[in-house]
Design an enzyme around this catalytic site. Structure first.
Site, PDB file in Angstrom:
ATOM      1  N   GLY A   1       0.636  -1.240   0.280  1.00  0.00           N
ATOM      2  CA  GLY A   1      -0.129   0.543   0.399  1.00  0.00           C
ATOM      3  C   GLY A   1       0.637   1.430  -0.274  1.00  0.00           C
ATOM      4  O   GLY A   1       1.819   1.181  -0.373  1.00  0.00           O
TER       5      GLY A   1
ATOM      6  N   ASN B   1      -9.532  -0.581   3.401  1.00  0.00           N
ATOM      7  CA  ASN B   1      -9.358  -0.935   4.385  1.00  0.00           C
ATOM      8  C   ASN B   1     -10.347  -0.913   5.792  1.00  0.00           C
ATOM      9  O   ASN B   1      -9.347  -1.527   6.273  1.00  0.00           O
ATOM     10  CB  ASN B   1      -8.574   1.212   5.180  1.00  0.00           C
ATOM     11  CG  ASN B   1      -6.872   1.015   5.005  1.00  0.00           C
ATOM     12  OD1 ASN B   1      -6.689   0.119   4.172  1.00  0.00           O
ATOM     13  ND2 ASN B   1      -6.803   2.543   4.484  1.00  0.00           N
TER      14      ASN B   1
ATOM     15  N   TYR C   1      -3.908 -10.839  12.530  1.00  0.00           N
ATOM     16  CA  TYR C   1      -3.825 -11.524  11.043  1.00  0.00           C
ATOM     17  C   TYR C   1      -5.515 -11.931  10.917  1.00  0.00           C
ATOM     18  O   TYR C   1      -5.689 -12.448  12.165  1.00  0.00           O
ATOM     19  CB  TYR C   1      -2.680 -12.676  11.222  1.00  0.00           C
ATOM     20  CG  TYR C   1      -3.085 -12.611   9.741  1.00  0.00           C
ATOM     21  CD1 TYR C   1      -3.477 -12.310   8.479  1.00  0.00           C
ATOM     22  CD2 TYR C   1      -4.303 -14.126   9.525  1.00  0.00           C
ATOM     23  CE1 TYR C   1      -3.396 -12.995   7.293  1.00  0.00           C
ATOM     24  CE2 TYR C   1      -4.583 -14.690   8.217  1.00  0.00           C
ATOM     25  CZ  TYR C   1      -4.516 -13.487   6.893  1.00  0.00           C
ATOM     26  OH  TYR C   1      -4.284 -14.372   5.373  1.00  0.00           O
TER      27      TYR C   1
ATOM     28  N   VAL D   1       2.912  -5.606   3.188  1.00  0.00           N
ATOM     29  CA  VAL D   1       2.550  -5.645   4.586  1.00  0.00           C
ATOM     30  C   VAL D   1       2.420  -7.518   4.568  1.00  0.00           C
ATOM     31  O   VAL D   1       2.571  -7.993   2.915  1.00  0.00           O
ATOM     32  CB  VAL D   1       1.159  -5.818   4.683  1.00  0.00           C
ATOM     33  CG1 VAL D   1       0.331  -6.745   5.609  1.00  0.00           C
ATOM     34  CG2 VAL D   1       0.048  -4.317   4.574  1.00  0.00           C
TER      35      VAL D   1
ATOM     36  N   ASP E   1      -7.808   7.363   6.577  1.00  0.00           N
ATOM     37  CA  ASP E   1      -7.569   6.757   4.964  1.00  0.00           C
ATOM     38  C   ASP E   1      -9.100   5.645   5.093  1.00  0.00           C
ATOM     39  O   ASP E   1      -8.629   4.203   4.800  1.00  0.00           O
ATOM     40  CB  ASP E   1      -5.892   6.023   4.967  1.00  0.00           C
ATOM     41  CG  ASP E   1      -6.091   5.201   4.048  1.00  0.00           C
ATOM     42  OD1 ASP E   1      -6.482   6.245   2.725  1.00  0.00           O
ATOM     43  OD2 ASP E   1      -5.370   4.739   3.192  1.00  0.00           O
TER      44      ASP E   1
ATOM     45  N   ASP F   1      -5.548  -0.205   9.496  1.00  0.00           N
ATOM     46  CA  ASP F   1      -4.312   0.717   9.094  1.00  0.00           C
ATOM     47  C   ASP F   1      -5.343   2.184   9.710  1.00  0.00           C
ATOM     48  O   ASP F   1      -4.715   2.647   9.101  1.00  0.00           O
ATOM     49  CB  ASP F   1      -4.659   1.492   7.685  1.00  0.00           C
ATOM     50  CG  ASP F   1      -3.955   0.368   6.780  1.00  0.00           C
ATOM     51  OD1 ASP F   1      -2.894  -0.226   7.562  1.00  0.00           O
ATOM     52  OD2 ASP F   1      -4.278  -0.247   5.780  1.00  0.00           O
TER      53      ASP F   1
END
Ligand code: ATP
Ligand code: MG
Length: 558
Positions: A16, A135, A86, A21, A130, A148
């Site tokens: 990104g 996201n 995760y 990531v 953002d 994020d």
């Protein structure tokens, strides 16, 4: 295995604006993690490191079910990285790109969760800055996680300008684009863009060039909302438009308010749905009841039609499925019964017409389809007996004719027996196949008379009873022939008789009223005659067994 700090890298998840990531494994904690490593380009920005740590620290304090958990921030060979939980699943962006649209209620559920997560971070003074579909993570169980917060910053910070243009412009607020001071209401605008897109599948400020998009965001009204995509009555349009107000003061000030409004709409939709479901269920229940009534009345076609109508409303309804099977079975059973009944009728008619072979064939058919049908079993047995018995009766008759009391006449002159369907129901003692010779008859007659006299003698001695002397005669003439089985005299006295007494014959009797039973096994019912015997008189009894046809019998023997 490559590592970032203590984390073993499993795979790269994507890149990104801030960096790369990775999916990695935390051996100590025994869990999978996502690690975002800040890229060199970003690191070149002034003050970025300090900003990164500050923001990660603040974001790491956010603990909400709709916000991705930050586990750790650290540095690897001088590069800062952020370790997060995760999240398996898909980005909202990927879900929106799918061709099949989400149901409106599902969209509202997602929007509410985004609002709740953002409202929580705003309440802690943290702006995301953002907000965009990429996201927003939708996990396998339909939970929304905002990702994020790594580029988020405390509201009061003035570190905005440098990071302002990171990422796509579609979701930026007018104040972001204009480089003005941003606050939590900037996120509310970004959410508005995302919500517009979630509801309609289109962007409110579309464009192929970032500059034209940004221009539209600052100066133009959003695109029209397709009314058919959102239920007009819900008021969703007004909510979306209020989140997209250019002036932050005219927007919603708190996403909790939006979450509540959307929650209310969702609840109403669900209750309307429940009402619809209830009405539909009632309708289906009515149709099922109707179908059952038709089934009970034996109207199978109508029953099936009605069940099928019900199934159209709910094809997976197992009750309707079972009912349809029941109807089909009942229909088959009725058809089978009708078949058996028609064959039974034919068999009964056949029996009456003495067509015994037909009766046997028909009853066999019935018993193949209904082995326990008692009437068919009985008819079959009777027909078989009738055939066997008719044969036996004929043989017996033929023998009797040759050796019986009327022996001497030519066989050809004698009438033949009728084939009778029913075996003799009377429990009479049948005459021996060969009628006794005259000599034997004489002996037997003497024995009978001796027995009779002995009996009378005993009676006399015991009861001082004087037996009446036979004074009259009864001449018995029965065609074709009969055995005298009983003679009942006055006072119901059973007279002893020789079982070999066959017609034509004479009986010598004292005066009085007598009932004489005359039987022939070929003719079922015995003939019973009543005779009034008078002194010195001869009474003739002339009888014929019903069904005995002399003409036919003679013709048969000619
Ligand atoms: P931006 O830097 O503007 O957020 P982006 O969202 O497109 O850009 P990244 O945030 O760097 O890109 O994410 C890259 C990929 O990694 C995306 O596909 C994202 O879904 C995935 N990803 C990010 N965080 C996680 C996470 N915690 N668990 C699983 N996948 C993640
Ligand atoms: Mg991202």
């Amino acid at each position: 295995m490559a590592k970032i700090g203590k984390y073993e890298i499993i795979e790269e998840l994507g890149r990104g604006g801030m960096g790369v990531v990775y999916k990695a494994y935390d051996a100590l904690m025994e869990r999978e993690v996502a690690i975002k490593v800040i890229s060199d380009g970003v690191l070149a920005l002034p003050e970025i490191k300090s900003r990164f740590y500050r923001e990660a620290r603040t974001a790491g304090k956010l603990s909400h079910e709709n916000i991705t958990v930050i586990y750790d921030v650290s540095e690897d060979e001088g590069r800062p990285y952020i370790v997060m939980e995760y999240l398996a699943g898909a980005d909202l962006g990927a879900i929106l790109d799918r061709s099949e649209p989400l149901p409106l209620q599902q969209k509202l559920e997602y929007a509410i969760q985004i609002c709740r997560g953002l409202a929580f971070s705003h309440s802690r003074g943290i702006i995301h800055r953002d907000i965009k579909p990429g996201n927003i993570r939708i996990t396998g169980d339909g939970k929304v996680k905002i990702m994020d917060f790594g580029i988020a910053k405390p509201e009061s910070s003035n570190l905005t300008r440098t990071g302002a243009l990171i990422g796509t412009p579609f979701y930026m607020s007018p104040e972001q684009i204009q480089g003005k001071k941003v606050d939590t209401r900037s996120d509310i605008f970004s959410f508005g863009v995302l919500f517009f897109e979630l509801l309609t599948g289109k962007k409110p400020f579309p464009g192929s060039e970032p500059t034209s998009v940004m221009y539209k965001i600052v100066h133009e009204e959003p695109e029209q909302i397709d009314e058919h995509l959102i239920d007009r009555r819900t008021g969703l349009r007004d909510i979306v438009l209020k989140t997209l107000e250019k002036d932050p003061d005219r927007r919603y000030q708190d996403l909790s308010e939006v979450a509540d409004a959307l929650g209310h709409i969702l609840a109403e939709m669900r209750s309307a749905d429940r009402k619809k479901v209830l009405e539909l269920k009632q309708k289906i229940d009515r149709l099922i009841a109707e179908s059952r009534a038709f089934l009970s009345a034996g109207k199978f076609k109508k029953a099936l039609e009605t069940a099928e109508r019900a199934a159209k409303f709910d094809p997976a309804n197992t009750e309707i499925g079972r009912l349809s099977i029941e109807i089909r079975k009942a229909e088959e059973e009725a058809a089978r019964k009708a078949f058996v009944e028609s064959r039974l009728q034919d068999a009964r008619r056949g029996y009456a017409a003495k067509k015994y072979e037909n009766v046997i064939a028909l009853t066999k058919q019935i018993l193949e389809s209904d082995p326990n049908n008692t009437e068919a079993q009985r008819l079959n047995r009777q027909a078989q007996d009738a055939i066997t018995y008719a044969k036996t009766g004929e043989e017996q008759y033929a023998e009797t004719m040759l050796a019986g009391p009327v022996a001497g006449k030519r066989r050809e002159e004698q009438p033949a027996p009728q084939r009778k369907p029913t075996p003799p129901p009377q429990p009479v003692e049948l005459p021996k196949k060969t009628p006794p010779s005259p000599a034997r008859r004489k002996t037997l007659a003497i024995v009978a008379v001796v027995v009779l006299l002995a009996g009378l003698g005993i009676s006399y001695r015991l009861f001082l009873y004087t037996p009446p002397v036979p004074t009259g005669f009864v001449m018995l003439n029965v065609r074709p022939w009969a055995q005298v089985t009983r003679v009942v005299g006055p006072g119901d006295t059973e007279l002893p008789i020789d079982q070999n007494t066959m017609t034509p014959c004479r009986l010598a009797l004292p005066a009085g009223s007598y009932t004489i039973h005359l039987a022939n096994p070929a003719f079922g019912k015995p003939i019973v005659v009543t005779v009034d015997v008078k002194d010195a008189q001869m009474h003739e009894v002339k009888e014929k067994f019903a069904g005995f046809d002399i003409e036919q019998a003679v013709a048969k023997f000619q």
